[in-house]
Design a protein around this motif. Structure first.
Motif, short mmCIF file in Angstrom:
data_model
loop_
_atom_site.label_atom_id
_atom_site.label_comp_id
_atom_site.label_asym_id
_atom_site.label_seq_id
_atom_site.Cartn_x
_atom_site.Cartn_y
_atom_site.Cartn_z
N ALA A 1 20.08 -14.93 5.63
CA ALA A 1 20.12 -13.63 6.30
C ALA A 1 21.49 -13.39 6.94
O ALA A 1 22.01 -12.26 6.90
N ALA A 2 22.09 -14.42 7.50
CA ALA A 2 23.41 -14.28 8.12
C ALA A 2 24.48 -13.92 7.10
O ALA A 2 25.36 -13.09 7.36
N VAL A 3 24.41 -14.53 5.92
CA VAL A 3 25.38 -14.19 4.86
C VAL A 3 25.09 -12.78 4.34
O VAL A 3 26.01 -11.98 4.15
N ARG A 4 23.85 -12.47 4.11
CA ARG A 4 23.46 -11.17 3.57
C ARG A 4 23.87 -10.02 4.50
O ARG A 4 24.11 -8.89 4.05
N ALA A 5 23.97 -10.26 5.79
CA ALA A 5 24.28 -9.22 6.77
C ALA A 5 25.76 -8.80 6.77
O ALA A 5 26.12 -7.83 7.43
N VAL A 6 26.60 -9.50 6.02
CA VAL A 6 28.04 -9.25 6.07
C VAL A 6 28.54 -8.91 4.67
O VAL A 6 28.20 -9.59 3.69
N ALA A 7 29.38 -7.87 4.58
CA ALA A 7 29.98 -7.48 3.30
C ALA A 7 30.90 -8.59 2.79
O ALA A 7 31.48 -9.35 3.59
N THR A 8 31.05 -8.68 1.49
CA THR A 8 31.86 -9.73 0.86
C THR A 8 33.24 -9.84 1.51
O THR A 8 33.68 -10.94 1.88
N ALA A 9 33.93 -8.74 1.65
CA ALA A 9 35.31 -8.75 2.19
C ALA A 9 35.36 -9.12 3.66
O ALA A 9 36.43 -9.47 4.17
N GLU A 10 34.23 -9.07 4.34
CA GLU A 10 34.20 -9.36 5.78
C GLU A 10 33.66 -10.75 6.12
O GLU A 10 33.57 -11.11 7.29
N LEU A 11 33.29 -11.53 5.12
CA LEU A 11 32.76 -12.87 5.39
C LEU A 11 33.79 -13.71 6.13
O LEU A 11 34.95 -13.79 5.74
N ASP A 12 33.36 -14.36 7.22
CA ASP A 12 34.23 -15.26 7.98
C ASP A 12 34.04 -16.67 7.39
O ASP A 12 33.29 -17.49 7.92
N LEU A 13 34.72 -16.92 6.29
CA LEU A 13 34.54 -18.16 5.55
C LEU A 13 35.13 -19.35 6.29
O LEU A 13 36.25 -19.30 6.79
N VAL A 14 34.36 -20.45 6.33
CA VAL A 14 34.89 -21.72 6.82
C VAL A 14 34.92 -22.75 5.70
O VAL A 14 35.52 -23.81 5.85
N GLY A 15 34.28 -22.43 4.57
CA GLY A 15 34.31 -23.33 3.43
C GLY A 15 33.73 -22.70 2.19
O GLY A 15 32.88 -21.81 2.27
N ILE A 16 34.25 -23.14 1.05
CA ILE A 16 33.70 -22.76 -0.24
C ILE A 16 33.68 -24.01 -1.12
O ILE A 16 34.47 -24.93 -0.93
N ALA A 17 32.75 -24.02 -2.06
CA ALA A 17 32.71 -25.07 -3.08
C ALA A 17 32.65 -24.36 -4.42
O ALA A 17 31.99 -23.33 -4.55
N LEU A 18 33.36 -24.91 -5.40
CA LEU A 18 33.37 -24.28 -6.71
C LEU A 18 33.47 -25.33 -7.80
O LEU A 18 33.86 -26.48 -7.55
N TYR A 19 33.10 -24.90 -8.99
CA TYR A 19 33.11 -25.76 -10.15
C TYR A 19 33.56 -24.93 -11.34
O TYR A 19 33.19 -23.76 -11.47
N GLY A 20 34.36 -25.55 -12.19
CA GLY A 20 34.76 -24.85 -13.40
C GLY A 20 35.83 -25.62 -14.14
O GLY A 20 36.14 -26.77 -13.80
N PRO A 21 36.40 -24.97 -15.16
CA PRO A 21 37.50 -25.61 -15.89
C PRO A 21 38.63 -25.98 -14.93
O PRO A 21 38.94 -25.23 -14.00
N ARG A 22 39.21 -27.14 -15.16
CA ARG A 22 40.23 -27.68 -14.27
C ARG A 22 41.33 -26.66 -13.94
O ARG A 22 41.67 -26.45 -12.78
N ASN A 23 41.86 -25.99 -14.97
CA ASN A 23 42.98 -25.08 -14.72
C ASN A 23 42.54 -23.86 -13.92
O ASN A 23 43.29 -23.34 -13.10
N ALA A 24 41.33 -23.38 -14.14
CA ALA A 24 40.83 -22.23 -13.38
C ALA A 24 40.64 -22.60 -11.91
O ALA A 24 41.02 -21.83 -11.01
N VAL A 25 40.07 -23.76 -11.64
CA VAL A 25 39.88 -24.21 -10.26
C VAL A 25 41.23 -24.41 -9.59
O VAL A 25 41.43 -24.03 -8.43
N ASP A 26 42.18 -24.99 -10.30
CA ASP A 26 43.53 -25.17 -9.74
C ASP A 26 44.15 -23.84 -9.35
O ASP A 26 44.79 -23.73 -8.29
N LYS A 27 43.97 -22.81 -10.17
CA LYS A 27 44.51 -21.48 -9.85
C LYS A 27 43.82 -20.88 -8.63
O LYS A 27 44.47 -20.25 -7.79
N VAL A 28 42.53 -21.07 -8.52
CA VAL A 28 41.78 -20.58 -7.35
C VAL A 28 42.31 -21.23 -6.07
O VAL A 28 42.46 -20.58 -5.04
#
Length: 148
Positions: free
Chosen positions: A113-140
């Motif tokens: 609910a806390a995440v849903r209450a905030v628009a994508t551009a307004e999220l106060d991010l403290v962490g993200i986790a991601l998975y994908g092709p090595r070069n794509a993750v490196d670019k991110v």
């Protein structure tokens, strides 16, 4: 397997994919650990190819499977997380988020609910986790640095 053989085997494995966590640099040590644990649990449940086979010790006691490859942990300023988040969304990579609001909640329902209450551009991010092709993750993750 002797430690020398294990080291050699590890050096020979090169993954085409990458599992990465990006943490905001101003988090307290307990927050870094908590956020990392929550974030990687999202990847493990949604991206089946990241999970290896179950473990078993020499006596036949079974243990849960874990990630099949290392998890690399990075850190960066708030702006680095915001840019990385946008890049990951643009590349449509599997992504888990942890916002500052989640430190004030105590259960999964309130977290969502806390995440849903905030628009994508307004999220106060403290962490993200991601998975994908090595070069794509490196670019991110461009602009982030390895966690000390």
């Amino acid at each position: 397997m002797r430690s020398e053989e294990l080291s050699s085997a590890v050096e020979q494995v090169r993954f085409d994919t990458k599992i990465a966590v990006l943490l905001r640099e101003d988090l307290e040590p307990w927050q870094r650990l908590n956020v990392t644990a929550f974030l990687v649990s999202g990847l493990g449940t949604a991206v089946s190819e990241v999970i290896g086979e179950p473990y078993e010790d020499g006596d036949g006691t079974g243990y849960l499977p874990m990630f099949r490859q290392p998890v690399l942990v990075f850190e960066g300023a708030k702006e680095v997380l915001t840019v990385a988040h946008g890049r990951a969304l643009g590349r449509e990579l599997p992504l888990a988020v942890f916002t500052s609001d989640l430190f004030a909640t105590g259960n999964d329902r309130d977290n969502r609910a806390a995440v849903r209450a905030v628009a994508t551009a307004e999220l106060d991010l403290v962490g993200i986790a991601l998975y994908g092709p090595r070069n794509a993750v490196d670019k991110v993750l461009k602009g982030a640095r390895m966690h000390p």
